[in-house]
Design a protein around this motif. Structure first.
Motif, short mmCIF file in Angstrom:
data_model
loop_
_atom_site.label_atom_id
_atom_site.label_comp_id
_atom_site.label_asym_id
_atom_site.label_seq_id
_atom_site.Cartn_x
_atom_site.Cartn_y
_atom_site.Cartn_z
N PRO A 1 24.42 -114.39 13.90
CA PRO A 1 25.70 -114.96 13.50
C PRO A 1 25.60 -114.66 11.89
O PRO A 1 24.56 -114.68 11.31
CB PRO A 1 25.27 -116.32 13.78
N LYS A 2 26.90 -114.79 11.46
CA LYS A 2 27.03 -114.77 9.83
C LYS A 2 26.34 -115.76 9.30
O LYS A 2 25.71 -115.59 7.87
CB LYS A 2 28.60 -114.54 9.47
N ARG A 3 26.41 -116.67 9.73
CA ARG A 3 25.83 -118.05 9.25
C ARG A 3 24.36 -117.77 9.06
O ARG A 3 23.57 -118.63 8.36
CB ARG A 3 26.09 -119.26 9.98
N TRP A 4 23.63 -116.86 9.75
CA TRP A 4 22.02 -116.58 9.28
C TRP A 4 21.90 -115.67 8.21
O TRP A 4 20.72 -115.56 7.56
CB TRP A 4 21.76 -115.99 10.55
N ARG A 5 22.98 -115.41 7.49
CA ARG A 5 22.51 -114.45 5.97
C ARG A 5 21.57 -115.20 5.33
O ARG A 5 22.03 -116.49 4.91
CB ARG A 5 24.08 -114.05 5.46
N GLY A 6 20.68 -114.45 4.78
CA GLY A 6 19.87 -115.02 3.81
C GLY A 6 18.77 -115.84 4.53
O GLY A 6 17.63 -116.19 3.83
N ALA A 7 18.80 -115.97 5.79
CA ALA A 7 17.73 -116.77 6.42
C ALA A 7 16.21 -115.83 6.85
O ALA A 7 16.67 -114.75 7.07
CB ALA A 7 18.08 -117.60 7.66
N ASP A 8 15.33 -116.26 6.94
CA ASP A 8 14.34 -115.46 7.35
C ASP A 8 14.37 -115.57 8.75
O ASP A 8 14.58 -116.53 9.48
CB ASP A 8 12.80 -116.15 7.05
N VAL A 9 14.21 -114.38 9.81
CA VAL A 9 14.28 -114.28 11.04
C VAL A 9 13.40 -113.35 11.87
O VAL A 9 12.55 -112.82 10.74
CB VAL A 9 15.78 -113.73 11.68
N LYS A 10 12.90 -113.53 12.86
CA LYS A 10 12.02 -112.85 13.66
C LYS A 10 12.60 -111.99 14.67
O LYS A 10 13.29 -112.92 15.59
CB LYS A 10 10.81 -113.74 14.00
N VAL A 11 12.44 -110.86 15.14
CA VAL A 11 12.88 -110.23 16.33
C VAL A 11 11.62 -109.87 16.95
O VAL A 11 10.68 -109.28 16.48
CB VAL A 11 13.47 -109.04 15.75
N ILE A 12 11.51 -110.23 18.37
CA ILE A 12 10.59 -109.94 19.27
C ILE A 12 11.04 -109.10 20.33
O ILE A 12 12.36 -109.60 21.14
CB ILE A 12 9.87 -111.41 20.02
N ARG A 13 10.51 -107.96 20.85
CA ARG A 13 10.78 -107.04 21.60
C ARG A 13 9.92 -107.79 23.02
O ARG A 13 8.89 -107.86 23.06
CB ARG A 13 10.28 -105.70 21.62
N THR A 14 11.04 -108.15 24.15
CA THR A 14 10.56 -108.46 25.30
C THR A 14 10.59 -107.59 26.63
O THR A 14 9.95 -108.06 27.47
CB THR A 14 11.48 -109.94 25.77
N THR A 15 10.90 -106.38 26.45
CA THR A 15 11.10 -105.48 27.27
C THR A 15 10.74 -104.03 26.85
O THR A 15 10.69 -103.92 25.48
CB THR A 15 12.34 -105.22 28.17
N GLU A 16 10.26 -103.18 27.68
CA GLU A 16 10.12 -101.87 27.12
C GLU A 16 11.46 -101.05 27.19
O GLU A 16 12.43 -101.34 27.54
CB GLU A 16 9.33 -100.94 28.05
N PRO A 17 11.53 -100.62 25.90
CA PRO A 17 12.90 -99.64 25.80
C PRO A 17 13.33 -98.52 26.54
O PRO A 17 12.51 -98.16 26.94
CB PRO A 17 12.75 -99.18 24.19
N ASP A 18 14.56 -98.60 26.91
CA ASP A 18 15.32 -97.55 27.80
C ASP A 18 15.22 -96.20 26.93
O ASP A 18 15.63 -96.58 25.90
CB ASP A 18 16.56 -97.91 28.10
#
Length: 46
Positions: free
Chosen positions: A28-45
């Motif tokens: 979401p645009k409202r997350w701009r400037g926030a620290d975020v973490k991305v976690i991969r939960t499956t193997e990529p296709d």
């Protein structure tokens, strides 16, 4: 699969989409400037 515990405020569920030589996940645009973490939960296709 490893198990990780992360404290946070909000979770979104998405799919990484191809972009140039990498990939991106829209948040979401409202997350701009926030620290975020991305976690991969499956193997990529391939």
């Amino acid at each position: 699969m490893d198990r990780h515990e992360i404290e946070g405020h909000e979770v979104i569920d998405g799919t990484a989409k191809a972009t140039g030589n990498g990939a991106h996940v829209l948040v979401p645009k409202r997350w701009r400037g926030a620290d975020v973490k991305v976690i991969r939960t499956t193997e990529p296709d391939e």
